[in-house]
Every structure is written in C-alpha cells, then in structure tokens.
Design an enzyme around this catalytic site. Structure first.
Site, PDB file in Angstrom:
ATOM      1  N   GLN A   1      37.850 -24.071 100.165  1.00  0.00           N
ATOM      2  CA  GLN A   1      39.291 -23.467  99.932  1.00  0.00           C
ATOM      3  C   GLN A   1      40.235 -23.959  98.788  1.00  0.00           C
ATOM      4  O   GLN A   1      41.244 -23.702  98.531  1.00  0.00           O
ATOM      5  CB  GLN A   1      40.176 -23.569 101.094  1.00  0.00           C
ATOM      6  CG  GLN A   1      39.239 -22.724 102.423  1.00  0.00           C
ATOM      7  CD  GLN A   1      39.310 -21.256 102.248  1.00  0.00           C
ATOM      8  OE1 GLN A   1      39.847 -20.665 101.452  1.00  0.00           O
ATOM      9  NE2 GLN A   1      38.496 -20.513 103.047  1.00  0.00           N
TER      10      GLN A   1
ATOM     11  N   THR B   1      12.912 -21.023  95.226  1.00  0.00           N
ATOM     12  CA  THR B   1      12.976 -20.253  93.678  1.00  0.00           C
ATOM     13  C   THR B   1      14.511 -19.651  93.730  1.00  0.00           C
ATOM     14  O   THR B   1      15.183 -19.178  94.766  1.00  0.00           O
ATOM     15  CB  THR B   1      12.272 -18.820  93.702  1.00  0.00           C
ATOM     16  OG1 THR B   1      10.791 -19.194  93.788  1.00  0.00           O
ATOM     17  CG2 THR B   1      12.513 -17.950  92.404  1.00  0.00           C
TER      18      THR B   1
ATOM     19  N   ASN C   1      40.957 -24.659 105.854  1.00  0.00           N
ATOM     20  CA  ASN C   1      40.889 -23.397 105.827  1.00  0.00           C
ATOM     21  C   ASN C   1      41.908 -22.462 106.943  1.00  0.00           C
ATOM     22  O   ASN C   1      41.840 -21.094 106.764  1.00  0.00           O
ATOM     23  CB  ASN C   1      39.412 -22.866 105.928  1.00  0.00           C
ATOM     24  CG  ASN C   1      38.683 -23.533 107.289  1.00  0.00           C
ATOM     25  OD1 ASN C   1      39.017 -24.711 107.347  1.00  0.00           O
ATOM     26  ND2 ASN C   1      38.292 -22.759 108.155  1.00  0.00           N
TER      27      ASN C   1
ATOM     28  N   SER D   1      32.009 -22.745  97.141  1.00  0.00           N
ATOM     29  CA  SER D   1      31.341 -21.577  97.686  1.00  0.00           C
ATOM     30  C   SER D   1      31.805 -20.250  96.976  1.00  0.00           C
ATOM     31  O   SER D   1      33.124 -20.262  96.720  1.00  0.00           O
ATOM     32  CB  SER D   1      31.911 -21.256  98.958  1.00  0.00           C
ATOM     33  OG  SER D   1      31.209 -20.076  99.580  1.00  0.00           O
TER      34      SER D   1
ATOM     35  N   CYS E   1      34.686 -17.594 111.349  1.00  0.00           N
ATOM     36  CA  CYS E   1      33.293 -17.848 112.074  1.00  0.00           C
ATOM     37  C   CYS E   1      33.802 -17.912 113.674  1.00  0.00           C
ATOM     38  O   CYS E   1      33.042 -18.093 114.529  1.00  0.00           O
ATOM     39  CB  CYS E   1      32.744 -19.380 111.557  1.00  0.00           C
ATOM     40  SG  CYS E   1      32.423 -19.725 109.869  1.00  0.00           S
TER      41      CYS E   1
ATOM     42  N   GLY F   1      28.799 -22.564 101.147  1.00  0.00           N
ATOM     43  CA  GLY F   1      29.623 -24.036 101.663  1.00  0.00           C
ATOM     44  C   GLY F   1      28.896 -24.236 102.861  1.00  0.00           C
ATOM     45  O   GLY F   1      28.873 -25.645 102.911  1.00  0.00           O
ATOM     46  N   THR F   2      28.363 -23.812 103.708  1.00  0.00           N
ATOM     47  CA  THR F   2      27.704 -24.253 104.920  1.00  0.00           C
ATOM     48  C   THR F   2      26.434 -24.992 104.477  1.00  0.00           C
ATOM     49  O   THR F   2      26.468 -26.416 104.884  1.00  0.00           O
ATOM     50  CB  THR F   2      27.328 -23.167 105.863  1.00  0.00           C
ATOM     51  OG1 THR F   2      28.466 -22.340 106.204  1.00  0.00           O
ATOM     52  CG2 THR F   2      26.479 -23.823 107.217  1.00  0.00           C
TER      53      THR F   2
ATOM     54  N   HIS G   1      31.705 -16.922  97.446  1.00  0.00           N
ATOM     55  CA  HIS G   1      32.402 -15.804  97.898  1.00  0.00           C
ATOM     56  C   HIS G   1      33.730 -15.915  98.111  1.00  0.00           C
ATOM     57  O   HIS G   1      34.656 -14.803  98.321  1.00  0.00           O
ATOM     58  CB  HIS G   1      31.769 -15.135  99.074  1.00  0.00           C
ATOM     59  CG  HIS G   1      31.731 -15.942 100.365  1.00  0.00           C
ATOM     60  ND1 HIS G   1      32.596 -15.394 101.362  1.00  0.00           N
ATOM     61  CD2 HIS G   1      31.339 -17.194 100.843  1.00  0.00           C
ATOM     62  CE1 HIS G   1      32.499 -16.320 102.442  1.00  0.00           C
ATOM     63  NE2 HIS G   1      31.581 -17.286 102.055  1.00  0.00           N
TER      64      HIS G   1
HETATM   65  C1  LIG Z   1      36.424 -25.039 104.342  1.00  0.00           C
HETATM   66  C2  LIG Z   1      35.379 -24.058 104.586  1.00  0.00           C
HETATM   67  N1  LIG Z   1      34.213 -24.891 104.277  1.00  0.00           N
HETATM   68  C3  LIG Z   1      32.968 -24.401 104.414  1.00  0.00           C
HETATM   69  C4  LIG Z   1      32.927 -22.764 104.685  1.00  0.00           C
HETATM   70  C5  LIG Z   1      31.574 -22.054 104.829  1.00  0.00           C
HETATM   71  O1  LIG Z   1      31.061 -21.315 103.492  1.00  0.00           O
HETATM   72  P1  LIG Z   1      30.267 -20.204 103.487  1.00  0.00           P
HETATM   73  O2  LIG Z   1      30.710 -19.156 104.064  1.00  0.00           O
HETATM   74  O3  LIG Z   1      29.820 -20.097 101.943  1.00  0.00           O
HETATM   75  O4  LIG Z   1      28.920 -20.844 104.170  1.00  0.00           O
HETATM   76  C6  LIG Z   1      34.194 -22.125 104.699  1.00  0.00           C
HETATM   77  C7  LIG Z   1      33.907 -20.559 104.865  1.00  0.00           C
HETATM   78  O5  LIG Z   1      35.018 -20.188 105.606  1.00  0.00           O
HETATM   79  C8  LIG Z   1      35.122 -22.589 104.675  1.00  0.00           C
HETATM   80  O6  LIG Z   1      36.543 -22.033 104.502  1.00  0.00           O
END
Ligand SMILES: Cc1ncc(COP(=O)(O)O)c(C=O)c1O
Length: 389
Positions: A184, A242, A156, A204, A330, A75-76, A206
């Site tokens: 989410q 890769t 989130n 994302s 985070c 996601g990031t 995971h």
């Molecule tokens: C809304 C949202 N965006 C982005 C992320 C970041 O995703 P990733 O952990 O895959 O980098 C999260 C993770 O908590 C999220 O909840």
C-alpha cells in the site's frame, strides 16, 4: 433505493483498474511475442529481453539493481517468500525469533505463524493507540536471536505510515534481516533501496494499475532466502516456474507511471480524503476516524459510527452504488472485527462498525460530494433501525 448518480468505487486499497497504458504495453506478449524466456531460439530471446528490461525498470523504481528484483504472483507470495525464505535460511545460524507487528496483512501474519510451526519464537511489537509501531517495544524485542523483522510501510486498513527506514536501521545494527510489505506504500511514500537499509520489500501490481497476479520482491544482494518452490532455475532458482512476461512488462509500466505521477496524485488524494473526512465528521460528529492521530497515506479513510455495524452499512452503501469495504478485502464476508483495530484496542462495537473508504484514480470531487450526502442518511437509518430493535 435509488443508486448514487454513477457507481462510486471507493475500494482502491483492495484493487485498482488496469491502466490503458499498461494493457497496451502487455498486449504484444499475448500475441506475436509469446515466447518462453528460457528458450534459446529467437522467440525465447525476445521474451528474455523483455523480461530483463522489465526487471531493470522495476528495479529502477525502487532504487534497486535488476538482479535484486524477483517477480512474484503478488503481495501474498512476496510476503511469504521474504518471511519464510529468510527464516529458513537463517534459523540454522541460531537465530530463532521472528519479529513483526500485530497489524500486518494476513499474508505476513500467516507466514509468521508458519515460522512458529517450524520452531520460531513469534514476537509482536506493541503499537501506539494511533496505529504506529512503539519504537521502544521494537528495541526491547530486537536482540541477536531475531532472524527477520517485518513491518508494513502503510497499513492497508487505516493507512498509518510506519517508521520503516528507522526500524530497518535498527535491525541492521543487530544483524537481523528486515522486510517491509510496501504493497500500500508504493507511490505514496518515498522508497529507495540505496538509501533505506531494508533487505526485502514487497510490492503488488494490482494496487497500482497493473493486473492481478504479478508483484515483485526486492531481495538485497547478499541477503539469503530459501525458495518456496523447487524444480526450475528461473530467477536464479529463487522463484522457479516459467515467468509471466506480459504481467512483468505491465508491472514495470505501472510502477513507472505511478512514480511519475505520485506527487500530483497524492496531493489530489489528500485533498479529496480530507474533504470526505471533514464532510463525514461535520454531519456525524461522533464518528471515529481510525489512525487520525498518526501520519497517514492519502488514499485510506477508516471510520466507525457508534450504533451501526459495518456489514449492514456496506450493504446499504452497495445498494446506493457505493463500493467500500469493512477492512481488508480478504476479510470481506467474514464477520470477525478487524484484527488491526482489535490490536489497537479499539472498542469492540466500534471495531465491528468500521468502514474503509479507499480513494484512487476513479475518485472525483463528484464522488466525494455524493458520499458526503448519502453516507449520513444511511447512518441515520441504520441508527433508527438499531434503536428500534
Ligand atoms: C498490505 C498488503 N499486503 C499484502 C497484500 C496481498 O497482496 P496480493 O493481493 O497481491 O496478494 C495486500 C492486499 O490487499 C495488502 O494490502
């Protein structure tokens, strides 16, 4: 302290376990099918075929074409690639502003601040107290100078659902790119790139039963982005390096399973979340549920109890074997109150008491019963303790 009968995991918004089916689908790519998709020999061709198929399958889950799917590390990265990539591609055309909400994940807020350092005017939409974008504020801030707008689909921390299709339509009318962080939202709200006019969308792995370190960014055909990394031609140069074939295959499997099960899964989570919420409110009538006035995704419950603080409560829950969180993962370990609740003008003492319980595949009725029993007793102790101070 006696732990709850079995450990209870109420942190599915932070991450989810890798599904067995996903693990099985990935295994061959750690073994005999280890090739590099850029190699031209048979190992390479085999890996390329698996990657192409994964791209097609993820695309299908979003209503997208295969070439509109860019695999990322999660996601990031997807959020950064969309915001910075679109901004850097468009700023040369005189579009100087970036528009977002103050309740985004830090991945968006950090990327938007970076555009600010690169000369963008950062604009933040007003929110309703319920935690939804104030559409009139969005209208007022959206003009022909906006390069890119970004609004998350599901928050989130409190689970509120944003009117993404409507906002994307407005951005389109103004010629601005529209990105949505659907990390989410995938599997919780209907997503279809053929019907909804967003230009970029992040998911994302995971959060949906695939491993950490894989995600995808939908990039609508014709939408320009500048790559964040340089040096390779993979993914049409949009994301050099890769490719993680095993994880891409895992993401495809997880996305398909998530969609196939979403109706039943969401109905189950809604029932469990509502039971949990009602159980807590019955025993702690002055507890405050954030985002309750808005439409919410079924997997997130965020509650503050006056006279407590989230750090101590989380610790007490953990000692009883219950894993929850104080906001986004985070933020764990940081004592700052949530930027989301602060942006919604939640009273500071309530913002620093917020507990996020997020439900998912591991949540059962038994888990909910235990939490309804244990949480109020921990709250009572925390309140006694703070009154004695
Ligand atoms: C809304 C949202 N965006 C982005 C992320 C970041 O995703 P990733 O952990 O895959 O980098 C999260 C993770 O908590 C999220 O909840």
């Amino acid at each position: 302290m006696t732990p709850a009968v079995d450990p209870i995991y109420l942190d599915h918004a932070a991450t989810t376990p890798v599904r067995e089916e996903v693990f099985e689908a990935m295994k061959p790519f750690f073994g005999p099918r280890f090739g590099n998709p850029s190699s031209t020999h048979r190992w390479g061709r085999e890996a390329r075929a698996a990657l192409d198929e994964a791209r097609e399958r993820v695309g299908r889950c979003l209503g997208a074409r295969p070439d509109e799917i860019c695999f990322t590390s999660g996601g990031t990265e997807g959020d950064n690639l969309a915001i910075l990539g679109a901004w850097r591609a468009l700023k040369v055309r005189g579009r100087t502003a970036v528009l977002t909400t103050p309740i985004e994940h830090k991945a968006i807020l950090g990327a938007v601040h970076q555009t600010g350092r690169e000369g963008a005017e950062e604009r933040f939409v007003a929110m309703t107290p319920a935690g939804v974008v104030d559409v009139s504020s969005f209208d007022a801030l959206l003009d022909d100078t906006v390069a890119v707008c970004s609004t998350m689909w599901v928050n989130n921390e409190i689970g509120t659902i944003q009117p993404v299709p409507k906002l994307a339509e407005k951005a389109k009318e103004r010629g601005a790119f529209f990105h949505t962080d659907a990390v989410q939202a995938f599997g919780k709200v209907p997503i279809d790139a053929q019907k909804q006019p967003f230009d970029f969308l992040t998911i994302s792995g995971h959060k949906i039963g695939a491993p950490k370190g894989i995600g995808a960014l939908f990039i609508r055909r014709g939408a320009q982005i500048e790559p964040l990394m340089h040096g390779g031609t993979q993914d049409r140069g949009r994301r050099p390096g890769t490719e993680n074939v095993a994880a891409a295959v895992g993401l495809a499997r997880a996305a398909e399973l998530t969609l196939a099960e979403c109706e039943a899964h969401c109905a189950r989570l809604t029932r469990l979340r509502d039971r949990l919420e009602a159980g807590i409110l019955e025993k702690i009538p002055d507890a405050v549920v954030h985002g309750r006035e808005a439409e919410r995704a079924p997997h997130i419950l965020n509650v503050s109890v006056p006279g407590t603080d989230s750090e101590s409560l989380l610790m007490a829950l953990d000692l009883r074997g219950i894993a929850a969180s104080g906001g986004s993962a985070c933020q764990s370990g940081s004592i700052d109150p949530s930027h989301v609740l602060t942006a919604l003008n939640v009273r500071p003492d309530l913002a620093s008491a917020a507990i996020r319980m997020s439900l998912g595949v591991l949540t059962t009725d038994r888990c909910i019963d235990c939490v309804i029993e244990i949480f109020p007793t921990l709250v009572a102790k925390a309140r006694e303790f703070s009154e004695a101070q």
